[in-house]
Design a protein around this motif. Sequence first.
Motif, PDB file in Angstrom:
ATOM      1  N   TYR A 156       0.638  -1.114  -0.105  1.00 22.66           N
ATOM      2  CA  TYR A 156      -0.124   0.442   0.210  1.00 22.66           C
ATOM      3  C   TYR A 156       1.242   1.757  -0.024  1.00 22.66           C
ATOM      4  CZ  TYR A 156      -2.830   3.770   1.944  1.00 22.66           C
ATOM      5  OH  TYR A 156      -3.563   5.087   2.428  1.00 22.66           O
ATOM      6  N   GLU A 157       0.454   2.165  -1.026  1.00 22.46           N
ATOM      7  CA  GLU A 157       1.352   3.543  -0.289  1.00 22.46           C
ATOM      8  C   GLU A 157       0.149   4.577  -0.398  1.00 22.46           C
ATOM      9  OE1 GLU A 157       4.204   3.593  -3.751  1.00 22.46           O
ATOM     10  OE2 GLU A 157       2.601   3.425  -4.567  1.00 22.46           O
ATOM     11  N   SER A 158       0.194   5.720   0.198  1.00 22.54           N
ATOM     12  CA  SER A 158      -0.650   6.509   1.344  1.00 22.54           C
ATOM     13  C   SER A 158      -1.102   7.206  -0.181  1.00 22.54           C
ATOM     14  CB  SER A 158       0.012   7.926   1.649  1.00 22.54           C
ATOM     15  OG  SER A 158       0.829   8.325   0.698  1.00 22.54           O
ATOM     16  N   LYS A 159      -0.817   7.362  -1.675  1.00 20.50           N
ATOM     17  CA  LYS A 159      -1.767   7.951  -2.540  1.00 20.50           C
ATOM     18  C   LYS A 159      -3.471   6.835  -2.887  1.00 20.50           C
ATOM     19  CE  LYS A 159       1.028   6.599  -5.996  1.00 20.50           C
ATOM     20  NZ  LYS A 159       2.240   6.710  -6.849  1.00 20.50           N
ATOM     21  N   LEU A 180      -1.713   0.560  10.079  1.00 17.33           N
ATOM     22  CA  LEU A 180      -1.839   1.703   9.601  1.00 17.33           C
ATOM     23  C   LEU A 180      -2.112   3.297  10.757  1.00 17.33           C
ATOM     24  CD1 LEU A 180      -4.280   2.247   6.734  1.00 17.33           C
ATOM     25  CD2 LEU A 180      -1.379   1.830   6.588  1.00 17.33           C
ATOM     26  N   GLN A 184      -3.884   7.624   9.779  1.00 18.52           N
ATOM     27  CA  GLN A 184      -3.961   8.024   8.764  1.00 18.52           C
ATOM     28  C   GLN A 184      -5.038   7.276   8.321  1.00 18.52           C
ATOM     29  OE1 GLN A 184      -0.189   5.580   6.766  1.00 18.52           O
ATOM     30  NE2 GLN A 184      -0.711   5.773   4.804  1.00 18.52           N
ATOM     31  N   LEU A 188      -7.117   8.536   5.419  1.00 16.72           N
ATOM     32  CA  LEU A 188      -7.650   8.174   4.137  1.00 16.72           C
ATOM     33  C   LEU A 188      -9.355   8.400   4.000  1.00 16.72           C
ATOM     34  CD1 LEU A 188      -6.610   4.394   3.379  1.00 16.72           C
ATOM     35  CD2 LEU A 188      -8.880   5.174   4.146  1.00 16.72           C
TER      36      LEU A 188
END
Length: 576
Positions: A156-159, A180, A184, A188
Amino acid sequence: MTMLTKRTNESSNILFEKAANYDFCIAVNDKTKPQNKCGFYDALGLFSGVLDAAGGYVAKICDLESFKQQIDSYGFDKFWQLFIKTYTNKTRPDLELSPSEIDIDINNPIFDIENIGKLYEIALEHANKISKKELGQYYTPKDVCNFMADKFIALYESKDNIADVCCGTGNLIISALEKLPAKQTIELINQKKLFLYDSDYAAMQLAIMKICILFIPKNNRKLFKGILNHINCIDGNFLSKSINLPENTSVISNPPYGKLPQKIALRLSCKTFKTKDMYAVFMEKIAAQSKNAVIISPQSFLGGCKFISLREALSKFGGQVYVFDNVPASVFNGKKYGVFNTNTSNSVRAAITVINKKQNGFRITPMLRFKNTERKFLFDNADKFLGNNVYADNNPWLKIPKCLEKLVLDLKQSKQKASDLIADAPNAYKIVVPSTPRYFITGSSKNLNRSSAIELYAKDKKSFDKLYVVINSTFSYLWWRIFDGGITIKKETLLSLPIPDIENVLPFVNEGIKLEGSCVINKMNAGKNNENIKLPEKFRKELNSAVLSSLNIKDEAEHLFSIHSNNLKDIFKFWT
């Protein structure tokens, strides 16, 4: 009176919004008991309830019996509406929801938030929900969720968006969110990057309830109402052309394992619809539309012609596949939670597939057999079992212990297969192979009193001897485990077995036939006795040595024999 709402495919999460706005309740001064067309309260006198401070009637749920009673009383859908509101109120009083007409003893461990999924399955079975039987749903245990979540978060990437396809009551997505940082997770959700997909509306609402209880900071009612407006809930059939994943979405999923309904199959244009397995179609669509994915499913797609289309669809990508046997324990904790199961043990041999689109090809573990006491060891060390071979086409993806990869390669170079030694018609050279292996495969020269067996007829005595030795060695069992390993062994799997050119086999054949009479074992299956033959370990090892010698392989006897073990820690030293 209770405010009833229509279901939509929007992300408004109406049930929770009504609760947050104090609208979804029965007025506390309404002393009328809930309506019950079967006269449950008065006729049977089993109602367990109290009056609240304002004089309203409260139905008390303190154990499984009263839990089921209130399902009968209110009906399935309304019960869960009330349950969600009350449970949220009891576990998060800081959110200040208005009172409900039922009460739940949250101090009873059966009502712990981690048991909500089990409770929902119990409710489905109790309420006789036929549609859930057809879906073939399975509850995902916490340790499996954590393992999958670790793999998911690693990609997973934050974007990215995050989606749980077939979210059920939310076990998988919650395990992922727990990995997470709290801040975050909230960001999200507020950015509308969390997507839940399911055709079971009540289960999806339970998932939202759990997310709110677990992730909203204390005394932050404003955030509670905001979150309810920002979780994307898609209530419908994920296989529909109208439902698709947004771009840049990482998926975690436990899709249904049932047969694909004909009415759905006719509408599908995907490659896998001919498999008639729902999980295969779900996997194809998720793989095609997601950025990355972690999916738990049956392991059957790894081998056989039936699933060529799914392997072809997946072969465009890469990742890992972790494969699990179901004996002596299963990843589903030995319990089948699908509704209407007369067999309480879980017969699914599962695989967890990690799809990483930055990789080419898949590495596979052997089928891992373990005891329930070894579950933590299993998940802590699963990566160490991954083989060195990489699979990137539609041919079978073999579940080979990496210590035996060269041996299997050498075995496949044999000039003959079992099919080359088989006669066109029955004759005196018959070998009977019980079709339900567990820890070994046996070829008997005598008929066996059992309901299912494969009968092979060799061309001649020389062919019979070769077949007898290889089938009764560990090699036939290894071959079955790496190509299939399901409930039964198929005749085509046996016929594809390579037959090395073994010298001086007659003494082994004579000894094996002599042992058969004293090695008969019996097992009851569906009320019927089934005979099998379990040859001594010492004899089987002698056969193994003869086959290994014919392949010019030394020092592999212990590695080969480890395929029979049911103790994960014992085989760890050989397979990693």
